[in-house]
Enzyme design. Structure first.
Site, PDB file in Angstrom:
ATOM      1  N   ARG A 111     -22.962  -5.071  57.853  1.00 49.68           N
ATOM      2  CA  ARG A 111     -22.869  -3.983  56.874  1.00 49.68           C
ATOM      3  C   ARG A 111     -21.677  -4.291  55.988  1.00 49.68           C
ATOM      4  O   ARG A 111     -20.536  -4.397  56.469  1.00 49.68           O
ATOM      5  CB  ARG A 111     -22.703  -2.629  57.559  1.00 49.68           C
ATOM      6  CG  ARG A 111     -22.363  -1.503  56.576  1.00 49.68           C
ATOM      7  CD  ARG A 111     -22.450  -0.126  57.180  1.00 49.68           C
ATOM      8  NE  ARG A 111     -23.829   0.258  57.419  1.00 49.68           N
ATOM      9  CZ  ARG A 111     -24.241   1.515  57.629  1.00 49.68           C
ATOM     10  NH1 ARG A 111     -23.361   2.506  57.628  1.00 49.68           N
ATOM     11  NH2 ARG A 111     -25.507   1.782  57.847  1.00 49.68           N
ATOM     12  N   ASP A 233     -30.882  11.657  49.553  1.00 51.54           N
ATOM     13  CA  ASP A 233     -29.750  11.007  50.218  1.00 51.54           C
ATOM     14  C   ASP A 233     -28.471  11.575  49.604  1.00 51.54           C
ATOM     15  O   ASP A 233     -28.503  12.274  48.573  1.00 51.54           O
ATOM     16  CB  ASP A 233     -29.835   9.486  50.021  1.00 51.54           C
ATOM     17  CG  ASP A 233     -28.789   8.724  50.826  1.00 51.54           C
ATOM     18  OD1 ASP A 233     -28.173   9.308  51.750  1.00 51.54           O
ATOM     19  OD2 ASP A 233     -28.571   7.525  50.529  1.00 51.54           O
ATOM     20  N   CYS A 273     -31.821  10.065  55.185  1.00 51.31           N
ATOM     21  CA  CYS A 273     -31.384   8.972  56.061  1.00 51.31           C
ATOM     22  C   CYS A 273     -30.164   9.358  56.888  1.00 51.31           C
ATOM     23  O   CYS A 273     -29.863   8.692  57.875  1.00 51.31           O
ATOM     24  CB  CYS A 273     -31.097   7.734  55.230  1.00 51.31           C
ATOM     25  SG  CYS A 273     -29.816   8.000  54.005  1.00 51.31           S
ATOM     26  N   ARG A 301     -34.792   4.482  63.871  1.00 47.66           N
ATOM     27  CA  ARG A 301     -33.914   3.340  63.578  1.00 47.66           C
ATOM     28  C   ARG A 301     -33.931   2.372  64.761  1.00 47.66           C
ATOM     29  O   ARG A 301     -33.970   1.157  64.595  1.00 47.66           O
ATOM     30  CB  ARG A 301     -32.474   3.809  63.311  1.00 47.66           C
ATOM     31  CG  ARG A 301     -32.283   4.728  62.107  1.00 47.66           C
ATOM     32  CD  ARG A 301     -32.643   4.027  60.800  1.00 47.66           C
ATOM     33  NE  ARG A 301     -31.921   2.774  60.650  1.00 47.66           N
ATOM     34  CZ  ARG A 301     -30.674   2.668  60.154  1.00 47.66           C
ATOM     35  NH1 ARG A 301     -30.052   3.745  59.721  1.00 47.66           N
ATOM     36  NH2 ARG A 301     -30.081   1.501  60.049  1.00 47.66           N
TER      37      ARG A 301
END
Ligand code: CP
Length: 327
Positions: A111, A233, A273, A301
């Site tokens: 990430r 989001d 999300c 997920r």
């Protein structure tokens, strides 16, 4: 049985999969989800035995980090949790970090901020599998969970419509890629400064199947009319904190509330999300309503990423003894 693995080295973008890969990943995810109750008896419980998977997070995470850790452990792999002091590209060149890790581990889940940095990393290490755990531009692992969740609720997805309302960000990009591949119409409503990038529109158009159409709107009500699911989001993603006030002002008309949801198809799903900001992009009422599937997305997920790791890391031709029917 058919092989469920892919020859792709990396998963930096949904576009690294073709539609067949994506459909197989979703089937595999459904299978590992069903098998999870079997624990050590699950057909995939030892698939990554002896394999090392590193994780490097330059930004905070609850869902992505936790679900990848559990996925690696439940597939029998060994997790190497790299610390932020690796300082990707600051302490030593990005390519050098990649070339070190390639000598020790099979895969790295990253990430970070820039998709270009991720691509540079992946290109520098030809034997190392690299997975995008979110960049500023794309969030492909989130999209796997999103379309898995939609499939669980709707079955066959082609011909459905999902409306994404708000910031045309990384989550919107990957959702659009995946939905287009699966034949889902995508409506994106955003104000001018925060629209989906033109390149994403072109990409989605080029991978769209079964007549899926991507349409951009400036008005949230127009985008949501008749939709099967409404997605939003955060208005201020990680790294944009200095823009929070202006974003809140410009994006205020794009809040998902009861009035907006009433324009969608009756029973339309609400998706997010997470993390969510009640009172900003979504009201507490919608977030907590019966049509909200946000925690299904969060659960998925795990299953989507488990399937992804299997597809990337299991030996070529592996079928995991799973029920993968030929299309
Ligand atoms: N949706 C998502 O990626 O959550 P985290 O930032 O907590 O990983």
């Amino acid at each position: 049985m058919i092989p469920a693995t892919v020859t792709r080295k990396d998963f930096l973008s949904v576009l690294d999969f073709d539609a067949t890969d994506l459909e197989r990943c979703l089937r595999l995810a459904a299978q590992v989800k069903a098998d999870r109750t079997l624990g050590r008896l699950a057909p995939t419980a030892e698939t990554l035995s002896g394999r090392h998977v590193a994780m490097l997070f330059d930004k905070p995470s609850l869902r992505t980090r936790t679900t990848f850790e559990i996925a690696i452990r439940e597939l029998g792999g060994h997790l190497v949790a790299l610390q932020p002091d690796v300082a990707l590209g600051r302490r030593e060149p990005v390519a050098d970090v990649a070339r070190n890790l390639e000598r020790w581990v099979d895969a790295v889940i990253i990430r970070t901020f820039s998709q270009d940095v991720l691509q540079e990393f992946a290109a520098a290490a030809p034997r190392l599998h690299v997975v995008n755990a979110l960049t500023d531009q794309e969030h492909p692992c989130q999209a796997l969970a999103d379309v898995l969740t939609l499939q669980e609720h709707f079955g066959l997805l082609r011909g459905r419509t999902i409306a994404y309302v708000g910031d045309g960000n990384n989550v919107a990009t990957s959702l659009t890629h995946a939905a287009a591949m699966l034949g889902v119409h995508v409506h994106v409503a955003s104000p001018e400064p925060y629209q989906l990038p033109h390149a994403v529109v072109q990409q989605a158009t080029s991978v769209a199947r079964h007549g899926a159409r991507l349409r951009l709107f400036s008005d949230a009500a127009d985008a949501v009319a008749g939709a099967d699911a409404v997605y939003t989001d955060t208005w201020t993603s990680m790294g944009q904190e200095t823009e929070a006030d202006i974003r809140r002002r410009v994006l205020a008309p794009y809040q998902v509330n009861d009035e907006l949801m009433a324009l969608a198809r009756p029973g339309a799903l609400f998706m997010h999300c997470l993390p969510a900001h009640r009172g900003d992009e979504v009201t507490a009422d919608v977030f907590e309503s019966d049509v909200s599937v946000v925690f299904d997305q969060a659960e998925n997920r795990l299953h989507g990423q488990k399937a992804l790791l299997l597809m990337l890391l299991a030996g070529r031709g592996a079928d995991f003894g799973l029920r993968m029917a030929v299309d």
